[in-house]
Design a protein around this motif. Structure first.
Motif, PDB file in Angstrom:
ATOM      1  N   ARG A   1      10.067  16.657 -26.088  1.00 16.58           N
ATOM      2  CA  ARG A   1      11.201  16.200 -26.081  1.00 16.58           C
ATOM      3  C   ARG A   1      12.550  17.393 -26.377  1.00 16.58           C
ATOM      4  O   ARG A   1      12.377  18.395 -25.673  1.00 16.58           O
ATOM      5  N   ARG A   2      13.879  16.585 -26.807  1.00 11.43           N
ATOM      6  CA  ARG A   2      14.842  17.660 -26.568  1.00 11.43           C
ATOM      7  C   ARG A   2      15.240  17.951 -24.895  1.00 11.43           C
ATOM      8  O   ARG A   2      15.477  19.566 -24.511  1.00 11.43           O
TER       9      ARG A   2
ATOM     10  N   PHE B   1      14.996   3.524 -37.556  1.00 11.14           N
ATOM     11  CA  PHE B   1      15.188   3.101 -36.789  1.00 11.14           C
ATOM     12  C   PHE B   1      15.036   1.572 -37.302  1.00 11.14           C
ATOM     13  O   PHE B   1      15.254   0.738 -37.730  1.00 11.14           O
TER      14      PHE B   1
ATOM     15  N   ILE C   1      21.966   6.547 -42.308  1.00  9.02           N
ATOM     16  CA  ILE C   1      21.275   6.044 -43.284  1.00  9.02           C
ATOM     17  C   ILE C   1      21.302   6.941 -44.663  1.00  9.02           C
ATOM     18  O   ILE C   1      20.911   5.779 -45.260  1.00  9.02           O
TER      19      ILE C   1
ATOM     20  N   HIS D   1      24.115  13.535 -32.188  1.00  7.05           N
ATOM     21  CA  HIS D   1      23.117  12.143 -32.973  1.00  7.05           C
ATOM     22  C   HIS D   1      23.092  12.402 -34.214  1.00  7.05           C
ATOM     23  O   HIS D   1      22.729  11.133 -34.596  1.00  7.05           O
TER      24      HIS D   1
ATOM     25  N   TYR E   1      24.006  18.115 -23.344  1.00  9.12           N
ATOM     26  CA  TYR E   1      23.009  16.893 -23.738  1.00  9.12           C
ATOM     27  C   TYR E   1      22.058  17.893 -25.161  1.00  9.12           C
ATOM     28  O   TYR E   1      22.717  16.709 -26.004  1.00  9.12           O
TER      29      TYR E   1
ATOM     30  N   LEU F   1      20.252  -2.475 -26.734  1.00  9.67           N
ATOM     31  CA  LEU F   1      20.134  -2.377 -28.237  1.00  9.67           C
ATOM     32  C   LEU F   1      21.446  -2.541 -28.685  1.00  9.67           C
ATOM     33  O   LEU F   1      22.101  -2.525 -29.764  1.00  9.67           O
ATOM     34  N   ALA F   2      22.171  -1.667 -27.775  1.00 13.15           N
ATOM     35  CA  ALA F   2      24.274  -0.989 -28.138  1.00 13.15           C
ATOM     36  C   ALA F   2      24.488  -1.886 -27.597  1.00 13.15           C
ATOM     37  O   ALA F   2      25.701  -3.050 -28.993  1.00 13.15           O
TER      38      ALA F   2
ATOM     39  N   TRP G   1      18.588  19.223 -34.750  1.00 15.78           N
ATOM     40  CA  TRP G   1      18.946  18.504 -35.926  1.00 15.78           C
ATOM     41  C   TRP G   1      18.560  19.602 -36.555  1.00 15.78           C
ATOM     42  O   TRP G   1      18.735  19.834 -38.161  1.00 15.78           O
TER      43      TRP G   1
ATOM     44  N   THR H   1      24.113   7.013 -26.971  1.00 12.49           N
ATOM     45  CA  THR H   1      23.403   5.924 -25.581  1.00 12.49           C
ATOM     46  C   THR H   1      24.398   7.153 -24.162  1.00 12.49           C
ATOM     47  O   THR H   1      23.044   6.937 -23.295  1.00 12.49           O
TER      48      THR H   1
ATOM     49  N   HIS I   1      12.044   7.208 -34.549  1.00 13.63           N
ATOM     50  CA  HIS I   1      12.627   6.279 -34.627  1.00 13.63           C
ATOM     51  C   HIS I   1      11.997   4.715 -34.487  1.00 13.63           C
ATOM     52  O   HIS I   1      12.704   3.364 -35.328  1.00 13.63           O
TER      53      HIS I   1
ATOM     54  N   THR J   1      24.472  -4.577 -31.374  1.00 17.55           N
ATOM     55  CA  THR J   1      24.987  -4.629 -32.562  1.00 17.55           C
ATOM     56  C   THR J   1      26.264  -5.220 -31.988  1.00 17.55           C
ATOM     57  O   THR J   1      27.035  -5.070 -33.316  1.00 17.55           O
TER      58      THR J   1
ATOM     59  N   MET K   1      23.458  10.450 -37.398  1.00 13.57           N
ATOM     60  CA  MET K   1      22.892   8.949 -38.496  1.00 13.57           C
ATOM     61  C   MET K   1      21.899   9.221 -39.514  1.00 13.57           C
ATOM     62  O   MET K   1      22.021   8.175 -40.187  1.00 13.57           O
TER      63      MET K   1
ATOM     64  N   ARG L   1      20.624   8.700 -23.511  1.00 11.02           N
ATOM     65  CA  ARG L   1      20.244   7.912 -22.707  1.00 11.02           C
ATOM     66  C   ARG L   1      20.668   7.540 -21.671  1.00 11.02           C
ATOM     67  O   ARG L   1      19.951   7.619 -20.641  1.00 11.02           O
TER      68      ARG L   1
HETATM   69  C1  HEA Z   1      18.365   6.969 -38.509  1.00 12.97           C
HETATM   70  C2  HEA Z   1      18.449   7.475 -37.161  1.00 12.97           C
HETATM   71  C3  HEA Z   1      18.535   7.219 -35.781  1.00 12.97           C
HETATM   72  C4  HEA Z   1      18.892   6.535 -35.610  1.00 12.97           C
HETATM   73  C5  HEA Z   1      19.436   5.191 -35.886  1.00 12.97           C
HETATM   74  C6  HEA Z   1      18.306   6.556 -33.923  1.00 12.97           C
HETATM   75  C7  HEA Z   1      19.054   5.524 -33.657  1.00 12.97           C
HETATM   76  C8  HEA Z   1      19.075   6.252 -31.785  1.00 12.97           C
HETATM   77  N1  HEA Z   1      18.458   6.860 -31.130  1.00 12.97           N
HETATM   78 FE1  HEA Z   1      17.967   8.393 -32.191  1.00 12.97          FE
HETATM   79  N2  HEA Z   1      17.401  10.476 -32.938  1.00 12.97           N
HETATM   80  C9  HEA Z   1      17.135  10.472 -34.736  1.00 12.97           C
HETATM   81  C10 HEA Z   1      17.213   9.481 -35.105  1.00 12.97           C
HETATM   82  C11 HEA Z   1      17.897   8.094 -34.631  1.00 12.97           C
HETATM   83  N3  HEA Z   1      18.527   7.671 -33.677  1.00 12.97           N
HETATM   84  C12 HEA Z   1      16.975  11.755 -34.499  1.00 12.97           C
HETATM   85  C13 HEA Z   1      16.744  11.809 -36.015  1.00 12.97           C
HETATM   86  C14 HEA Z   1      16.301  12.654 -33.342  1.00 12.97           C
HETATM   87  C15 HEA Z   1      15.552  13.939 -32.742  1.00 12.97           C
HETATM   88  C16 HEA Z   1      16.665  14.419 -32.586  1.00 12.97           C
HETATM   89  C17 HEA Z   1      16.896  16.224 -32.377  1.00 12.97           C
HETATM   90  O1  HEA Z   1      15.390  16.337 -31.237  1.00 12.97           O
HETATM   91  O2  HEA Z   1      17.323  17.203 -32.746  1.00 12.97           O
HETATM   92  C18 HEA Z   1      16.992  11.569 -32.704  1.00 12.97           C
HETATM   93  C19 HEA Z   1      16.141  11.630 -31.129  1.00 12.97           C
HETATM   94  C20 HEA Z   1      16.825  10.955 -30.348  1.00 12.97           C
HETATM   95  C21 HEA Z   1      16.848  10.618 -28.828  1.00 12.97           C
HETATM   96  C22 HEA Z   1      15.537  12.141 -28.386  1.00 12.97           C
HETATM   97  C23 HEA Z   1      16.503  12.610 -27.722  1.00 12.97           C
HETATM   98  C24 HEA Z   1      15.744  14.300 -27.045  1.00 12.97           C
HETATM   99  O3  HEA Z   1      15.116  14.288 -27.437  1.00 12.97           O
HETATM  100  O4  HEA Z   1      16.092  14.872 -26.009  1.00 12.97           O
HETATM  101  C25 HEA Z   1      17.194   9.937 -28.785  1.00 12.97           C
HETATM  102  C26 HEA Z   1      16.270   8.944 -27.122  1.00 12.97           C
HETATM  103  O5  HEA Z   1      16.116   8.610 -25.738  1.00 12.97           O
HETATM  104  C27 HEA Z   1      17.282   8.781 -29.303  1.00 12.97           C
HETATM  105  C28 HEA Z   1      18.382   8.661 -28.601  1.00 12.97           C
HETATM  106  C29 HEA Z   1      18.170   6.415 -29.514  1.00 12.97           C
HETATM  107  C30 HEA Z   1      19.569   5.788 -29.713  1.00 12.97           C
HETATM  108  C31 HEA Z   1      18.994   5.218 -27.943  1.00 12.97           C
HETATM  109  C32 HEA Z   1      19.278   4.678 -30.662  1.00 12.97           C
HETATM  110  C33 HEA Z   1      19.673   3.566 -30.583  1.00 12.97           C
HETATM  111  O6  HEA Z   1      19.316   2.808 -31.660  1.00 12.97           O
HETATM  112  C34 HEA Z   1      21.528   3.900 -31.083  1.00 12.97           C
HETATM  113  C35 HEA Z   1      21.844   2.169 -30.585  1.00 12.97           C
HETATM  114  C36 HEA Z   1      22.944   2.174 -31.520  1.00 12.97           C
HETATM  115  C37 HEA Z   1      24.476   1.977 -30.529  1.00 12.97           C
HETATM  116  C38 HEA Z   1      24.630   2.127 -29.282  1.00 12.97           C
HETATM  117  C39 HEA Z   1      25.967   1.785 -31.009  1.00 12.97           C
HETATM  118  C40 HEA Z   1      26.615   0.612 -30.616  1.00 12.97           C
HETATM  119  C41 HEA Z   1      27.949   1.321 -30.178  1.00 12.97           C
HETATM  120  C42 HEA Z   1      28.926   0.376 -29.829  1.00 12.97           C
HETATM  121  C43 HEA Z   1      27.882  -1.151 -29.687  1.00 12.97           C
HETATM  122  C44 HEA Z   1      30.033   1.005 -29.564  1.00 12.97           C
HETATM  123  C45 HEA Z   1      30.676   1.530 -28.612  1.00 12.97           C
HETATM  124  C46 HEA Z   1      28.809   1.580 -27.739  1.00 12.97           C
HETATM  125  C47 HEA Z   1      29.174   2.633 -26.954  1.00 12.97           C
HETATM  126  C48 HEA Z   1      29.941   3.124 -25.987  1.00 12.97           C
HETATM  127  C49 HEA Z   1      27.797   2.749 -26.080  1.00 12.97           C
HETATM  128  N4  HEA Z   1      17.328   9.823 -30.243  1.00 12.97           N
END
Ligand code: HEA
Ligand code: HEA
Ligand code: CUA
Ligand SMILES: [Cu+2]
Lengths: 561, 207, 334
Positions: A456-457, A400, A92, A83, A76, A479-480, A147, A57, A396, A483, A87, A60
Motif C-alpha cells: 500500500r501507499r 465504507f 466518520i 484522505h 500522492y 462510487l463518486a 494517517w 478520487t 474499506h 453520491t 475521512m 485512484r
Molecule cells: C471512513 C474512512 C474511509 C472512506 C469512506 C474511504 C473512502 C475511499 N477510499 Fe480510502 N482510506 C481510508 C479511509 C477511508 N477511505 C484510510 C484510513 C486509508 C489509509 C490511509 C493510509 O494509508 O494512511 C485509506 C486509503 C485509501 C487508499 C490506499 C492508498 C494507498 O495506500 O496508497 C485508496 C486507494 O484506492 C483509497 C480509496 C478510497 C476510495 C476510492 C474511497 C471512496 O469510497 C470515496 C468515494 C466518495 C467520493 C468520491 C465523494 C464524492 C464526491 C463528489 C461527488 C464531489 C466531487 C468529486 C470529485 C471531484 C471526484 N483509500
C-alpha cells in the motif's frame, strides 16, 4: 409508504419551525439545541466527506496506471494521508458520535437536551477550524507520512505540514472527548423516569460503549502527539533512534488510540442498525440483552488488541500471540450482533425501503470486512499481507461497507425526523445500487492485489497489477457518482419533499413520539414510556385483531405531538 | 467554562432535575461534578500514556540517566512534594468550610492553597534552572522535562481555578452550602493534580 | 424462530460445505510459494478462506432469502411475529464462532512456531547501539565503529522470524546483512565482504537475514516467501527461511518511507548452490579489484555507483552515498 397526514401534527410541526427569524440561520449560529448541533455535525462532516472523497478520487486516478504520472510522488503521499485523516477524524468519528449521537440520544431517552449544552456547542465548533486547518496544509506542503504518521519519517519530512496535522488532530480529538463526556453524563444521568438501562434503545448502549472508548483512548493519542511535536519542533528524540529514542513506542501509543478508534467508528453504526432493522422488519430486535452487552464487550476488548497493527514491527513473539488471540475473540461479540440482526430480519415483514436496504447492505458488507479482519489477525498470515492492499481492502470494507453504509441507512431512517420531510425512495434505491456496485468493484479486487504482492501507499506499481487497478479505479468513479443522487435527493427533499408525519415508520422509540422535526426542548407533553423500544407485534398478539400499528399508536398515545 | 453552562440550560434541565430528585432519593441533581469526573478520567489517560512511554524508554535504554545525572537532587523536590500534598488537605478545609456556609473560611483556605501551589511552581522553576541537563541532553532529560512540565501546566491551571473561585467568592453568597460547584470542581481538579504528582515523583525521582 | 430442519436445509448445508471447501482450495489468490514455510502459511490461509466462505454464504444467504421471502406484501401493514430471542440458539451462535476462533488461533500458533516465530535464540538481540549523533542532521547513520565502542547490552527481545524448531540453536548456512535506506536495499555478505543491491541465495540452504535500517522505517517483504519484517533504525531484526524453488522473485519495501517508497524494490535470486558460489566468487573478485586499485570510489558493480546513477532521481545526497560505499575492510558491521 404510509404517509397519511395527521393534520394537527403537521400544524404543530409548522409551528415549531415558524418562530423567529429565518429557519436556516440557527444552523450557522452557536446554538445549544442538541438537534441543531446534531444537524450541524452531519452537514459539516458530510462536506468534509466530499473533500475526502475527492482526494480518494485523485488517489485512484493516480493508480489507474502503473507509473507515477498524475501527481508527484510527494503529493500522492499527502493525498492519501489527508484522505484518511479527513475521512476518519472529520467524517466518520464526528458524524457517527457527534452527529447521530447528539441528535438522537436526548430524544431517545426522553430528555430535553444534553447534559451540557454549551460544552456541546463548543465541541462542535472545534470541527470546522480543525478541518480547515488540516486542509490548509496543502499550501505549505501537506503531511505525507500516512494517517499513522510513524516517526522517524514524520519528523524528517515536511515540518510545517506535519505540525498542522498534529494540531488539527489534537483539536478534533479534544472535540471528540468533550462530546463523549456529554454523552456519558446524559445517558447515565438523564434518562426519563422509568427507563432503566434495559429499557434503553440499543443505540444508547452503543453510544455509551463508544464514548467510554473515546474517553479512555483519545487522550493517549494526545500524549503521543505531544511527544511527537517535541521531536518535530524542539528536536528531542523520543521517537528518533538517532539519540536513543524508540519509534516503536509511538506506534504503541498511536494504536492504543487508533485501534479503539475503529470501534468508535463502528459502534454507533451497530447501534443505529439495531434501531433500524426492527422498525422496517416489523419485528422486535432479537436478543436485546445480548446485543447490548456485546457492545460493552467489544468496547472492552477493543482496548487490549492494539498491537495487531504491529505484527511485523517491533513486537516480540509472545506479544504477537497475545494480541492475536484477543483480537480474534472480538469475532464472538460481533458475531452475536450479526446473527441477532439476521434473526431479527428472519420471518419479519420487511419494508424494503432505502433505509432497510442500506441496513442490510451494512450487515452484508461489514461481514466481509470482519472476516478479512479475522484473517489479518492471524499472525503468520498477517506477516504476509501487512501493509498491502489486502489491508486497504479490509479497512474499506469495515469503514465504507460498515460505517458509511450505516450512516446512509441512518440518514434515510431519520431524515424525516430531522427535517420533517420524506426522502425520495426511487432516488434512494438508485443511490443504494450504485453504491453497492461501485464499492465492491473498487475494493473487492484489492484483496487479490495485496495477496499477490502490491504494497500500500505507493504511487507506482508493477505493471502486472495494471488491469485490476484500473477496475478499482473505475469502481471508485462509480462510487463518486453514487453520491450525486443522494446529494440531489437530500437537498431537494429538504426543501420540497413530502411532509413527514411525526412517526412515518410507525416506530416505537421515543424520538418518534414527537413532531417531525421536534420542537425546541423536544416534547410538547412529557413523553410516555408506554412500550419498550422494540415491542413490535406485541399489541397484535394481545388484542388478537388486525389493527394497524397506526391505530394502536393513536389509541395508546392520543396525541403523538 | 461549565460554570455558566448549566445556568443557561437550567430551564431545559428542570424537568430532569425534578424527575431525578423524585425518582431517586433526593441526591444532588447537578450533573456537573459527574462531568468533571469524566473529564479527569480522560486527563489521567494522557498521564498514563506518558508514564507508560517513560517506563518503556527507561526499561529499553541501557544507559538511562547517563553519568553525572544519576542522582537527582531530592531535597527541593521532596519539600515541594510535601507542600503539594499538604495543600490538598488545606484545600479540603475550604470545601468543608463552605459546606457550613463559612465563606470567610473558604477564602482563607483557598488563599492558602493558592499560595502553596505558587510556591510549588516557583520551586519547580528554580529546579529547572539548576539541573545539570537540558531538555535535549538525552532521552531521560527530555522525558523528565516534558513530564514535569506537562504536570506543571496542570498545576498552573488548577491554580487559576482556585484563584477564579477566590475572585468569585468576593460576592457574598456566590458560594454557599447549597451551591458551590466551582469550589468542588476546583478541589477535585487539585486533588487530581496532586495524585498525578505523587506517581510522577515516584517514577522520576525514586525509581 | 423455528430453525427449518428438513431435507432442503440439509442439502443446503451440504452444498454450502462443498462450495466452501472448493473455494478454500481453488481461490487462486496467492502467488507462488517459494519456501516450505510459505506452503504452511498458504494452508492456514486456505483454511481461513474455507471458513470465511462458509460464513459469508450463510450471512448473504439469510439476507437475500429474507429480502425475497419475507418482504412486505402489498397491503399488509401488520407486524411480524413478536419473537424476542431464543436462548439455545443464541448459545449456539456464541459457541460456534468461539470454537472456530479457537481452531484458527491454535492453527495460527502452530504455523507461526513451525516457521520459527517463537525461536528463543532470536532473543539474542543487540539493540540500541547508540547511533552516532550528528549535530545538524535529524537522522544520522550508525557510523561503523561506534557500536564497537559501546557494546550496549540489550534488554529487548528479538524481532522477526527465527529458526524453525528443527534447527534452533544452530547457525544458519548463510547469513546476510540487509540494510534499508531511502530508497534502496543493500545486502552485505559478512563472510566474504560482498556488498550488493540484489539478494542472491542458494536453494535449499537455511538463510538468515539480519535486517536494519539507516534512516526511517522500511519493511522487507518477500511475497513469494510470505515473509515480512520492518527494518527499524537502531534495532536489528531477522528473518530466517529456506528457499525451495529456484527463481527470481521481487523484494518489496512495504513500509511507507518517503516519496520513492513505491520504487524501493529489488530482486531475490534463488540459485543452485553451484550458481550461487560462482556468483559469490565473481563478486569477491570485483570487490578485491577495487581494493587493489585503491580507488576510493567503487567498482562498476558497487552499490554506490548503482545509487549514484539514480541519485538525482531518488534524492539521495552525496553524504548518504559516502556511507554506503563499502569500507576498505569490507566488513560493514551493520
Ligand atoms: C471512513 C474512512 C474511509 C472512506 C469512506 C474511504 C473512502 C475511499 N477510499 Fe480510502 N482510506 C481510508 C479511509 C477511508 N477511505 C484510510 C484510513 C486509508 C489509509 C490511509 C493510509 O494509508 O494512511 C485509506 C486509503 C485509501 C487508499 C490506499 C492508498 C494507498 O495506500 O496508497 C485508496 C486507494 O484506492 C483509497 C480509496 C478510497 C476510495 C476510492 C474511497 C471512496 O469510497 C470515496 C468515494 C466518495 C467520493 C468520491 C465523494 C464524492 C464526491 C463528489 C461527488 C464531489 C466531487 C468529486 C470529485 C471531484 C471526484 N483509500
Ligand atoms: C470500522 C473500522 C474497523 C473495524 C470494525 C475493524 C474490525 C476488525 N479489524 Fe480492522 N482495521 C481497520 C478498521 C476496522 N477494523 C483499519 C482502518 C485498519 C488499517 C489501519 C491502517 O493500517 O491504516 C485495520 C487493520 C486491521 C489489522 C491490521 C492489519 C495490518 O495492518 O496488518 C487487523 C489485524 O488483526 C485488524 C483486525 C480486525 C478484526 C479482527 C476486526 C473485528 O472486529 C471484526 C469482527 C467481525 C467479524 C468477524 C464478522 C462478523 C462475525 C461473524 C459472522 C461471526 C463468525 C465469525 C468468525 C468465527 C470468524 N484490522
Ligand atoms: Cu522503504 Cu518504503
Ligand atoms: Cu485494529
Amino acid at each position: 409508504m404510509a404517509q397519511t397526514q395527521v393534520p394537527p401534527e403537521a400544524a404543530k410541526a409548522a409551528h415549531a419551525t415558524g418562530n423567529g427569524g429565518p429557519e436556516w440561520r440557527k444552523y450557522i449560529s452557536f446554538s445549544t439545541d442538541h438537534k441543531v448541533i446534531g444537524i450541524q455535525y452531519l452537514v459539516t462532516t458530510f462536506l468534509f466527506f466530499l473533500v475526502g472523497g475527492a482526494l480518494a478520487t485523485a488517489v485512484r486516478t493516480e493508480l489507474a496506471t502503473p507509473q507515477a504520472d498524475f501527481v508527484s510522488r510527494e503529493l500522492y503521499n499527502s493525498l492519501f494521508t489527508v484522505h484518511a485523516t479527513v475521512m476518519i477524524f472529520l467524517w466518520i468519528v464526528p458524524a457517527g458520535t457527534g452527529g447521530f449521537g447528539n441528535y438522537l440520544i436526548p430524544l431517545m431517552i426522553g430528555a430535553r437536551d444534553m447534559a451540557f449544552p454549551k460544552l456541546n456547542a463548543v465541541a462542535f465548533w472545534m470541527i470546522p477550524p480543525g478541518g480547515i486547518l488540516l486542509l490548509s496544509s496543502f499550501f505549505v506542503g501537506a503531511p505525507g507520512a500516512g494517517w499513522t504518521s510513524y516517526p522517524p519519517l514524520s519528523i524528517v519530512s515536511g515540518k510545517a505540514g506535519e505540525m498542522i496535522w498534529i494540531l488539527s488532530v489534537l483539536i478534533l480529538g479534544t472535540s471528540s472527548i468533550l462530546g463523549a463526556i456529554n454523552f456519558l453524563v446524559t445517558i447515565i444521568k438523564m434518562r426519563m423516569p422509568g427507563m432503566g438501562y434495559n429499557q434503553m434503545p440499543l443505540f444508547c448502549w452503543a453510544m455509551m460503549s463508544a464514548s467510554a472508548l473515546i474517553l479512555l483512548s483519545t487522550p493517549v493519542l494526545a500524549g503521543a502527539l505531544i511527544l511527537l511535536s517535541f521531536d518535530l519542533i524542539v528536536g528531542t528524540t523520543f521517537f528518533n533512534p538517532t539519540g536513543g529514542g524508540d519509534p516503536i513506542v509511538y506506534q504503541h501509543m498511536f494504536w492504543f488510540y487508533s485501534h479503539p478508534a475503529v470501534y468508535i467508528m463502528i459502534l454507533p453504526m451497530f447501534g443505529m442498525i439495531s434501531e433500524i432493522l426492527p422498525v422496517h422488519a416489523r419485528k422486535p430486535i432479537f436478543g436485546y440483552k445480548a446485543i447490548a452487552y456485546s457492545s460493552l464487550a467489544i468496547s472492552f476488548l477493543g482496548l487490549i488488541v492494539w498491537a495487531h497493527h504491529m505484527f511485523t514491527s517491533g513486537t516480540p513473539a509472545w506479544l504477537r500471540m497475545f494480541f492475536m488471540i484477543t483480537t480474534m475473540i472480538i469475532a464472538v461479540p460481533t458475531g452475536i450482533k450479526v446473527f441477532s440482526w439476521l434473526a431479527t430480519l428472519w420471518g419479519g415483514k420487511l419494508r424494503l425501503n432505502s433505509a432497510l436496504l442500506f441496513g442490510m447492505g451494512f450487515v452484508s458488507m461489514f461481514v466481509i470486512g470482519g472476516l478479512s479482519g479475522i484473517m489479518v489477525a492471524s499472525v503468520p498470515f498477517d506477516i504476509h499481507v501487512h501493509d498491502t492492499y489486502f489491508v486497504v481492502a479490509h479497512l474499506h470494507y469495515v469503514l465504507f461497507g460498515g460505517s458509511m453504509f450505516g450512516i446512509y441507512s441512518g440518514l434515510y431512517h431519520w431524515f424525516p425526523k430531522m427535517t420533517g420531510r420524506m426522502l425520495n425512495e426511487t432516488w434512494g434505491k438508485i443511490h443504494f445500487v450504485l453504491t453497492l456496485v461501485g464499492f465492491n468493484m473498487c475494493f473487492l479486487p484489492m484483496h487479490w492485489l495485496g495477496l499477490q504482492g502490491m504494497p500500500r501507499r505507493v504511487a507506482e506499481y508493477d505493471p502486472e497489477f495494471a488491469t485490476i487497478n484500473l477496475v478499482c479505479t473505475i469502481g471508485s468513479y462509480i462510487l463518486a457518482v453514487s453520491t450525486i443522487p443522494f446529494i440531489i435527493n437530500a437537498v431537494w427533499s429538504w426543501i420540497y419533499g413530502t411532509k413527514a408525519t411525526g412517526n412515518p415508520w410507525q416506530a416505537l422509540t421515543l424520538e418518534w413520539q414527537t413532531a417531525s422535526p421536534p420542537p425546541v426542548e423536544n416534547f410538547y407533553d412529557e413523553p410516555v414510556l408506554w412500550s419498550g423500544p422494540y415491542d413490535y407485534g406485541t399489541d397484535l398478539l394481545q388484542s388478537g385483531e388486525d389493527k394497524s400499528v397506526e391505530e394502536l399508536l393513536a389509541e395508546v398515545n392520543a396525541n403523538p405531538g | 467554562m461549565q460554570g455558566s453552562t448549566v445556568d443557561s440550560g437550567q430551564t431545559a434541565l428542570n424537568y430532569q432535575t425534578e424527575a431525578i430528585a423524585s425518582g431517586h432519593h433526593g441526591e444532588h441533581p447537578d450533573h456537573r461534578i459527574f462531568g468533571v469526573i469524566m473529564f479527569l478520567i480522560a486527563e489521567s489517560m494522557i498521564f498514563l500514556g506518558l508514564f507508560a512511554a517513560y517506563l518503556t524508554f527507561k526499561l529499553n535504554t541501557p544507559d538511562w540517566r547517563p553519568e553525572g545525572e544519576s542522582e537527582l537532587e531530592l531535597l527541593l523536590p521532596g519539600i515541594n512534594t510535601l507542600i503539594l500534598i499538604a495543600s490538598s488537605f488545606v484545600l479540603h478545609q475550604g470545601d468543608s468550610a463552605i459546606k457550613k456556609n463559612n465563606q470567610a473560611g473558604l477564602r482563607i483556605w483557598f488563599g492558602a492553597t493558592a499560595l502553596m501551589g505558587a510556591v510549588f511552581l516557583c520551586g519547580q522553576i528554580y529546579e529547572y534552572f539548576h539541573l545539570p541537563f537540558g531538555l535535549k541532553s538525552n532521552l531521560f532529560a527530555s522525558t523528565f522535562y516534558v513530564l514535569t512540565g506537562f504536570h506543571g501546566l496542570h498545576v498552573l491551571f488548577g491554580l487559576l481555578l482556585i484563584l477564579g473561585v477566590l475572585w468569585r467568592s468576593r460576592k457574598a453568597d456566590h458560594y454557599n452550602s447549597e451551591h458551590h460547584f466551582g469550589v468542588e470542581a476546583a478541589e477535585l481538579y487539585w486533588h487530581f493534580v496532586d495524585v498525578v504528582w505523587i506517581v510522577l515523583f515516584t517514577l522520576l525521582y525514586l525509581l | 424462530m423455528n430453525i427449518p430442519s428438513n431435507i432442503t436445509t440439509l442439502i443446503a448445508g451440504i452444498v454450502l460445505t462443498l462450495v466452501s471447501l472448493w473455494v478454500g482450495q481453488n481461490h487462486g489468490l496467492l502467488p507462488v510459494a517459494a519456501s516450505e514455510e510459505a506452503g504452511r502459511v498458504d494452508g492456514l490461509f486456505n483454511t481461513m478462506m474455507t471458513i470465511a466462505t462458509g460464513l459469508f454464504l450463510i450471512v448473504q444467504g439469510v439476507l437475500i432469502y429474507s429480502a425475497v421471502r419475507f418482504r412486505q406484501r402489498p397491503g399488509d401493514n401488520t407486524d411480524g411475529p413478536p419473537i424476542r430471542g431464543n436462548i439455545p440458539l443464541e448459545i449456539v451462535w456464541t459457541a460456534i464462532p468461539a470454537t472456530i476462533i479457537l481452531v484458527i488461533g491454535v492453527y495460527s500458533f502452530d504455523v507461526y512456531s513451525s516457521m520459527g516465530g517463537l525461536d528463543p535464540m532470536a532473543s539474542h538481540d543487540h539493540r540500541a547501539q547508540e547511533m552516532a549523533h550528528q549535530p545538524g542532521s535529524a537522522i544520522a547513520a550508525p557510523l561503523p565503529g561506534t557500536e564497537a565502542a559501546k557494546p550496549a547490552q540489550s534488554k529487548q527481545v528479538a524481532l522477526g522470524v527465527g529458526a524453525s524448531p528443527g534447527t534452533q540453536g544452530q547457525a544458519a548456512d548463510l547469513s546476510v546483512n540487509v540494510m534499508g535506506l531511502q530508497f534502496a536495499w543493500i545486502f552485505t555478505y559478512p563472510d566474504s565482504g560482498v556488498t550488493t543491491s540484489e539478494l542472491h541465495i542458494p536453494v535449499g540452504k537455511e538463510v538468515q537475514l539480519n535486517i536494519t535500517a539507516q534512516d526511517v522505517l522500511h519493511a522487507f517483504w518477500l511475497p513469494q516467501f510470505r515473509l515480512k519484517q520492518d527494518a527499524i533504525p537502531g534495532r536489528p531484526s531477522e528473518l530466517r527461511f529456506r528457499a525451495q524453488k529456484v527463481g527470481e522473485y521481487p523484494i518489496v519495501c512495504a513500509e511507507l518511507c518517503g516519496s520513492y517508497h513505491g520504487a524501493m524494490k529489488s530482486q531475490i535470486f534463488v540459485e543452485s548452490p553451484e550458481d550461487f558460489d560462482a556468483w559469490l566468487q565473481s563478486q569477491i573478485a570485483a570487490n578485491s579489484d577495487n581494493l587493489q586499485q585503491a580507488v576510493a570510489y567503487g567498482s562498476e558493480r558497487s552499490e554506490a555507483d548503482y545509487l549514484a546513477a539514480r541519485a538525482p532521481e531518488l534524492g539521495i545526497d552525496a553524504n548518504t552515498l559516502g556511507q554506503v560505499r563499502p569500507p576498505a575492510a569490507g566488513h560493514h558491521a551493520i
